[in-house]
Design a protein around this motif. Sequence first.
Motif, mmCIF file in Angstrom:
data_model
loop_
_atom_site.group_PDB
_atom_site.id
_atom_site.type_symbol
_atom_site.label_atom_id
_atom_site.label_comp_id
_atom_site.label_asym_id
_atom_site.label_seq_id
_atom_site.Cartn_x
_atom_site.Cartn_y
_atom_site.Cartn_z
ATOM 1 N N ARG A 124 23.078 -5.976 -71.098
ATOM 2 C CA ARG A 124 22.293 -5.054 -70.269
ATOM 3 C C ARG A 124 20.814 -5.395 -70.328
ATOM 4 N N PRO A 176 20.637 -7.940 -66.590
ATOM 5 C CA PRO A 176 20.810 -6.620 -65.954
ATOM 6 C C PRO A 176 21.496 -6.693 -64.594
ATOM 7 N N GLN A 177 21.501 -7.895 -63.961
ATOM 8 C CA GLN A 177 22.152 -8.020 -62.647
ATOM 9 C C GLN A 177 23.676 -8.081 -62.759
ATOM 10 N N SER A 191 28.194 -4.305 -65.434
ATOM 11 C CA SER A 191 28.652 -3.839 -66.747
ATOM 12 C C SER A 191 30.058 -3.262 -66.677
#
Length: 322
Positions: free
Chosen positions: A284, A288-289, A292
């Motif tokens: 994360r 971040p792209q 998750s």
Amino acid sequence: MDLSIASLASNLLAPTILFFILGLVAAIARSDLSIPDGAAKIMSIYLLLAIGFKGGVAVAESGVDSQMIASLGAGAVLSFVLPFIAYWLLRIMTRLDPLNASAVAGHYGSISIVTFVTAVNLLEGRGLGFEGYLVAVAAVMEVPAIMSALWLAARRAGTASSDNSLLRHIIGNGSIVLLIGSFAIGAITGEAGLIELKPFIVVPFTGVLAVFLLDMGLSAGKSLLEHRKDISGGLLAFGCIMPLIGSLFGLAAGVLIGLSTGGIFLMMVLSASASYIAVPAAMRLALPQAKSGIYLSLALGVTFPFNLTLGLPIYFLLANLI
């Protein structure tokens, strides 16, 4: 040693595993059964403290030797290499783009400490010994896989964060700090420390693990339900095949190092694991792209249940055969 189907079934039918299955079924059935977050956190701290401390005591009794150093080195190498194999499989078996494949791959070189704790409990229940320093190997295997994932993301997807906060997060990860710290305390205090803490870290251990696995079953089931649209057939297959491949690498390492049967089994378990705590948090921050919902659901909702229900008996059988 008995290698019959009944012997393998006894692993699957252990109370701790059955409590995990109960939680999984309850979540899928959309039951309102739940474990308070605070209680789950306390149980996690307890399990890490107990397993780390007992591992340190074992090292205090046996001492540091070349086999321990070789095991630590093997753990680091396995953690670094396995994500590359996972990435290659993901690109063949799924339609994941390089970025998401890199993020997922990083989870399959790191470890699931709960799977490891469960495996240790199974060995202790059978009265089988193992090398206590494998607790330290588990801690060592947390970090290299994250670095492999970032390298893959940078080379294949052309993106990766080099923010210093990632390094601080890895070094200061609470699970790693507690595991290594309690391991060190156990090594310093030795058998005398174990006798003093025995009523706390030995007697209640299996009961606490059973309740914790109930909570993990609930979490795994909820994750699967919430992100079921993100998990394709190829990802499901990968989540079951990659642990088996990883376990074979752990088997080879354990045999080459000369570990005991219990030690080989635990090395296989570590190599077959998929992180759902340390690595998701790192991804994360660094990627971040990446989605998750994919990497967390695959590690927690597919590989974790597979290892607890089918993987552990398979690894136990293979370790005994060798």
